[in-house]
Each structure stands twice: as structure tokens, then as C-alpha cells.
Design an enzyme around this catalytic site. Structure first.
Site, PDB file in Angstrom:
ATOM      1  N   THR A  14       4.079 -21.197  -1.464  1.00 42.56           N
ATOM      2  CA  THR A  14       3.300 -20.814  -0.276  1.00 42.56           C
ATOM      3  C   THR A  14       1.795 -20.945  -0.546  1.00 42.56           C
ATOM      4  OG1 THR A  14       5.050 -19.261   0.253  1.00 42.56           O
ATOM      5  CG2 THR A  14       2.970 -18.958   1.398  1.00 42.56           C
ATOM      6  N   VAL A  15       1.340 -20.314  -1.616  1.00 42.50           N
ATOM      7  CA  VAL A  15      -0.107 -20.327  -1.883  1.00 42.50           C
ATOM      8  C   VAL A  15      -0.549 -21.709  -2.370  1.00 42.50           C
ATOM      9  CG1 VAL A  15      -1.992 -19.229  -3.151  1.00 42.50           C
ATOM     10  CG2 VAL A  15      -0.037 -17.862  -2.416  1.00 42.50           C
ATOM     11  N   VAL A 133      -5.708  -9.980  -6.692  1.00 38.76           N
ATOM     12  CA  VAL A 133      -5.795  -8.661  -6.044  1.00 38.76           C
ATOM     13  C   VAL A 133      -6.374  -8.814  -4.642  1.00 38.76           C
ATOM     14  CG1 VAL A 133      -6.733  -6.319  -6.181  1.00 38.76           C
ATOM     15  CG2 VAL A 133      -6.314  -7.605  -8.286  1.00 38.76           C
ATOM     16  N   LYS A 206      -1.861  -5.001  -9.801  1.00 40.67           N
ATOM     17  CA  LYS A 206      -3.210  -5.138  -9.230  1.00 40.67           C
ATOM     18  C   LYS A 206      -4.100  -3.984  -9.687  1.00 40.67           C
ATOM     19  CE  LYS A 206      -1.328  -7.740  -5.373  1.00 40.67           C
ATOM     20  NZ  LYS A 206      -0.666  -7.661  -4.059  1.00 40.67           N
TER      21      LYS A 206
HETATM   22  N1  HSE Z   1       3.549  -9.607  -2.123  1.00 34.68           N
HETATM   23  C1  HSE Z   1       2.151  -9.366  -2.184  1.00 34.68           C
HETATM   24  C2  HSE Z   1       1.805  -8.323  -1.139  1.00 34.68           C
HETATM   25  C3  HSE Z   1       1.409 -10.645  -1.930  1.00 34.68           C
HETATM   26  O1  HSE Z   1       2.665  -7.978  -0.333  1.00 34.68           O
HETATM   27  O2  HSE Z   1       0.699  -7.838  -1.136  1.00 34.68           O
HETATM   28  C4  HSE Z   1       0.038 -10.668  -2.482  1.00 34.68           C
HETATM   29  O3  HSE Z   1      -0.037 -10.351  -3.813  1.00 34.68           O
END
Ligand code: HSE
Length: 436
Positions: A14-15, A133, A206
Site C-alpha cells: 500500500t505505502v 509514527v 511508535k
Molecule cells: N496500522 C497503522 C495504524 C498504520 O492503524 O495506525 C500506520 O502505522
């Protein structure tokens, strides 16, 4: 130097697809802004059959990471496969080859950040990780650069978009936990293994990164208190709402004397709290520093384009550093934990508590519960008993004054052994707004 910098992407998910597309479509614009052009040269993935919504130019795709890691013309490697291995080996190999690395890999940074930063310093290359993050929010740059003059004393954030989305949908649309999670997955917010989101682990990764940047401390994940959102029920969302609170998936790193509280758990926030109004997939990180006071960073925390926005910003930074000979402009190897000696034991943490007891509706029950709480030094602020309907079991909701976690745990254990308590008691911590 030439005004082109070749970029290779490992991980066309995706990214990765968002980053590739941005580099292909915005090359000229980026060149105008940066002064040099990041050029996408290679994209590596195991599988290119699935449609990503656009086509890579012919010859750009490969299934062999060595085509990127060993290509002498590629200067920047973007790692977007996630997970610990083989991502770590790829990054270390890229750094050894003198390549700069951009990654969004929060799990890897949380586990091995220091090792990777040291490897980058040793090979005099850059390692950037803005997308790790807060998705599209420039919080890493904010902490490393914008707030460099500050002694940070608190970081309080909503950093998991999936959890925030699920709790928001449960509150606003009265969806069940599972219905809301399914929607999050369909929107592409959730991790491949959504338990990482729901159980608080993604948020803990994070928080480890935020703690390292904000407080100079590498906190091990096993030293953090981590609790997910899967036990939050529709009933608690509604009772909290009636009392003037929202339940939010919060991370907290807070200095208390010479200790640092580092914890991840669902939290009651008064509806007027800044973070209580961060809804859906949005993330926000509130930072309090001695000079700036309070500062709030807000934006989309998950999803393709927000994350890609941060990855491309990192690529731009690396390209600028190459162009100006300023690689390792912001080294990250050294610990700088000013005056903080250790992580605070969870049992010593003090907050106000929301407690929901499920009890038989008969005389003397409230007196017994408040007696146990009193013996554990827990003072009650408010009590609400819900009207009895058909069942003889009623919820009694109490808010406490500030109480010590270890006392609350001991009291609830004792209370849950009482015969008239029919279900395990639910307890949720609260977080008060900080003065600015
Ligand atoms: N799965 C993560 C979230 C995506 O829902 O924030 C971004 O790190």
C-alpha cells in the site's frame, strides 16, 4: 553532483505503491522544490500481479532485492516491507553499501533502532523514518528539529489510526467492535496482522520511537505497560459519554520526578480535551516542552497517501543532504536522557479511574464496594447506578479521585471475589488535560 538521485523501493504494498506513484508523478515538482530530482529506478516485491492502480515503467520491477541493494547507481533505498526480518538485513546491507535509507518500519526501529542508527553513523549515511509514527504528520521532524531547544516533559498521543477508527465508529455509529474493525481493514488502515493495532503493539512501537526522540531513552517494549482496546464495550463507551468522556487509544510518555511513565492503554478523556476530538483514522501527538509549552501535531495517521507523503518528505531530506554534503546532519546515536533514571513501575502510576461493577441489585452492595475501595486508599468522586431492567444484575459506574494503580488492582481483585459481583469489573484509566 548530478541533479538526479536514484531511488529504489523494496516493498510494493500500500505505502510502497503510494511512494512510487508520487515519485513518478511529482518528479518535476519535487525537483523545483528540492533543487535535485529523486528518480525512481527500481521497485522490488515478491509479486507484481495484484493491481496497484497504475503501471510501473517497463523494466523497473524486480523480485530480487539485490538488484537494488547492489546497484551502484541507487543512492537511496526505501524499505517498506515492514517486520523485523528480512527488513533489518536489507537495511544494514544498504547502509554497508553506502546507501541512504528511508523506512516506515516502526517495529524494527522499536526493536533495533539504536543498532540501525549506529550502523548509519558508521557508514556515514542517513536513516530517515518519518512515516514510522503518525502517518502523514511530521512529528519526527518536529521533535528532532522544531523542538530541539526543549526539555520535553510529556508526550501524549493517539498514534494508532485503526484503534482510533474502531472506537470512533463504535461511539458514533454504535457499531460492534468487529464491524468497525472490518471497516478499518477494508479501508487499508490496519496492519497485515490487525492484532498489532488492536492489542496496542503498533502503538507501543511508535511510543518507543517517540520516547527515544523526546527523552533520549531506549525503552524496551517489555518495560512498557501495553493494553489494547479489545475489551472496550459499547456499554462503557455509552456510560463514559454520559459522564462527559470519550474513550481513546492513548500512548503516554511522561516524566514524573526522575522516572518516565511509558504506557499504552485505552483512556477516558474529558470531551473538552484536545485529544478527545481526534476522531476516525486521525492521529495526534501532544508534546509539552519547557520552552514551547504545549504543541499539538494532528493529521491522518494511516492510509496510503499520508504515509507516502512522509516517505517522500524523507527522500527529499536525504536528497537535500546529499546535494549539500550534509549527510548525518541529525545524528541519532547518542542517548540524552536528562535526569531520567528509569521507567516508572506501572503499580506506582497515579490516575483517576472509571470503574464499572456488575452487581446484584440489593441493599448494602454499594457500602461493601466503597468499603473495600476505602481500605485501599481509593476515594470515590462520583457514583451512578443504572436503572434495573429485566435482569437482576445492574451496572454501577464509579469515578475515583487520583489513585495508585497497585491499590486499584488489589481493591478490584478483592471486590471481584465478593458474591454479589457477577462479572469481572472493568477499570479504565483517565488522563487529565495538562496546563499549557
Ligand atoms: N496500522 C497503522 C495504524 C498504520 O492503524 O495506525 C500506520 O502505522
Amino acid at each position: 553532483m548530478s541533479n538526479k538521485v536514484n531511488v529504489g523501493i523494496i516493498g510494493f504494498g500500500t505505502v510502497g505503491a503510494g511512494v512510487a506513484r508520487a515519485l513518478l508523478e511529482k518528479g518535476a515538482l519535487l525537483e523545483q522544490r528540492i533543487g535535485a530530482r529523486p528518480v525512481l529506478r527500481r521497485v522490488c516485491d515478491r509479486d507484481f500481479r495484484r493491481s496497484r492502480g497504475f503501471r510501473l515503467p517497463a523494466g523497473m520491477s524486480t523480485t530480487d532485492p539485490a538488484d537494488i541493494l547492489r546497484d551502484p547507481d541507487i543512492q537511496v533505498v526505501v524499505e517498506l516491507i515492514g517486520g523485523l526480518e528480512p527488513a533489518k538485513s536489507f537495511i544494514l546491507e544498504a547502509l554497508r553499501q553506502g546507501k541512504h535509507v528511508v523506512t516506515a518500519n516502526k517495529a524494527l526501529l522499536a526493536h533495533a533502532g539504536r543498532e540501525l542508527f549506529n550502523a548509519a553513523a558508521k557508514s556515514h549515511t542517513d536513516l530517515y523514518f518519518e512515516a514510522s509514527v503518525g502517518g502523514g504528520i511530521p512529528i519526527i521532524k518536529g521533535l528532532r528539529e522544531g523542538l530541539v531547544a526543549n526539555e520535553i516533559d510529556a508526550i501524549i498521543g493517539i498514534v494508532n489510526g485503526t484503534s482510533n477508527y474502531v472506537l470512533t465508529q463504535m461511539r458514533e455509529r454504535r457499531l460492534s467492535f468487529h464491524e468497525a474493525l472490518l471497516q478499518a481493514k477494508q479501508h487499508g488502515y490496519a496492519e497485515r496482522n490487525p492484532s498489532l493495532d488492536i492489542d496496542g503493539h503498533d502503538a507501543s512501537h511508535k511510543l518507543a520511537i517517540l520516547t527515544l526522540l523526546g527523552f533520549g531513552m531506549s525503552v524496551k517494549l517489555e518495560d512498557m505497560y501495553i493494553e489494547g482496546i479489545s475489551k472496550i464495550s459499547q456499554a462503557d463507551i455509552q456510560y463514559a459519554d454520559e459522564l462527559g468522556y470519550c474513550i481513546k487509544p492513548v500512548v503516554i510518555a511522561k516524566r514524573v520526578d526522575h522516572e518516565l511513565e511509558v504506557r499504552v492503554h485505552p483512556t477516558l478523556l474529558e470531551k473538552t480535551h484536545l485529544l478527545a476530538n481526534v476522531n476516525g483514522v486521525y492521529n495526534a501527538i501532544y508534546v509539552h516542552g519547557d520552552m514551547v509549552g504545549g504543541a499539538l501535531f494532528y493529521g491522518r495517521g494511516a492510509g496510503q497517501n499520508p504515509a507516502a507523503s512522509s516517505v517522500v518528505a524523507d527522500i527529499a531530506d536525504v536528497v537535500r543532504n546529499i546535494a549539500s554534503g550534509a549527510t548525518q546532519r541529525i545524528p541519532l546515536g547518542k542517548p540524552v536522557a536528562h535526569g531520567i533514571r528509569r521507567v516508572r513501575r506501572m503499580g506506582s502510576v497515579e490516575t483517576r479511574y472509571y470503574m464499572r461493577f456488575m452487581v446484584t441489585d440489593k441493599p448494602g452492595v454499594l457500602a461493601k464496594i466503597s468499603g473495600v475501595l476505602g481500605r485501599h486508599h481509593i476515594s470515590i468522586a462520583t457514583v451512578h447506578q443504572k436503572e434495573r431492567k429485566a435482569a437482576r444484575i445492574v451496572p454501577v459506574v464509579m469515578m475515583s479521585h487520583e489513585a495508585k494503580e497497585s491499590n486499584v488492582r488489589a481493591a478490584l481483585q478483592a471486590i471481584d471475589r465478593l458474591g454479589f459481583v457477577k462479572r469481572p469489573t472493568v477499570a479504565i484509566r483517565t488522563e487529565a488535560p495538562r496546563s499549557q
